[in-house]
Write a protein that holds these residues in place. Structure first.
Motif: not given
Length: 249
Positions: A51-62
């Motif tokens: 979950y944390l990796f997915k959150d990090l990827a989401k924040y970086v992309i946005y």
């Protein structure tokens, strides 16, 4: 300092490109989430890190998408960064709770005291951890209610983790009639409940006398299981065995 320059695109083009950037960003987030899920299964990565990796990827992309949109709108990014530096202190105070929750999430991950799938209780809220994010932790209670807890609450308050260990004790208090010998009852009950399928191997059930009164002997029976989710069922099973044994003696 005026950070807004003449827009690089006419309004309709800017609107079209903005929609395209948002669509591409959303697709990238989903693709990365899919890849992370696949890698998590392949390398047996725990759900918390997943979950944390997915959150990090989401924040970086946005964040990158937001910067691209600002650039298309004619915003001088360098000047914007300088301006943000000037008002950074003010923004820091305004967003201190968000920043604090973010830092708390990192510490929770590092400490590994809370993981997805575990049952915890904090400030009278008890539930199973369904998601541990950078800012909040999502719990599902026994009433099937979803509770979102800021990570600062977990970092600033004591909390109980009911499933951190594999061994869970089940306690049951009973009143033993005065005409029943305690030693015989203990010997028979230990032998009887040791054969129950949920009893943890190499754990000896225990019986302790709490008090004696005119009603009988008050006993505390303790047994161990490795299935926390079935504790109440195990307690009922234990109570039923005690009831049947008392009836036989």
């Amino acid at each position: 300092m005026n950070i807004f320059n003449v827009p690089q695109y006419p309004f309709l083009e800017f609107l079209l490109y903005t929609v395209i950037v948002l669509i591409v960003s959303t697709v990238l987030v989903r693709i990365l989430a899919f890849i992370i899920n696949k890698l998590a299964k392949k390398f047996n990565i725990e759900l918390t890190l997943n979950y944390l990796f997915k959150d990090l990827a989401k924040y970086v992309i946005y964040i990158f998408a937001f910067v691209i949109i600002l650039g298309m709108a004619g915003v001088d990014i360098n000047a914007l960064i300088v301006s943000l530096g000037v008002v950074g202190v003010t923004l820091g105070f305004a967003a201190k709770d968000i920043i604090s929750s973010f830092v708390s999430g990192i510490f929770l991950l590092a400490d590994k005291t809370v993981k997805v799938g575990e049952v915890i209780e904090v400030e009278d809220i008890k539930g199973e951890v369904k998601k541990l994010g950078f800012r909040t932790t999502t719990l599902v209670t026994s009433d099937n209610l979803i509770v979102t807890v800021p990570n600062t609450v977990l970092s600033q308050n004591p909390y109980t983790n009911y499933t951190y260990f594999d061994k869970h004790r089940i306690d049951l208090e009973v009143i033993l009639p005065l005409n029943v010998d305690i030693a015989d009852f203990e010997k028979s009950l230990v032998k009887r409940i040791s054969d129950l399928p949920w009893i943890l191997e190499n754990s000896n059930p225990q019986i302790n006398v709490i008090e004696m009164n005119e009603e009988g002997s008050k006993l505390k029976i303790s047994a161990c299981s490795d299935e926390y989710s079935k504790i109440e069922t195990c307690r009922l099973d234990l109570a039923n065995e005690v009831r049947k044994l008392i009836g036989e003696m």
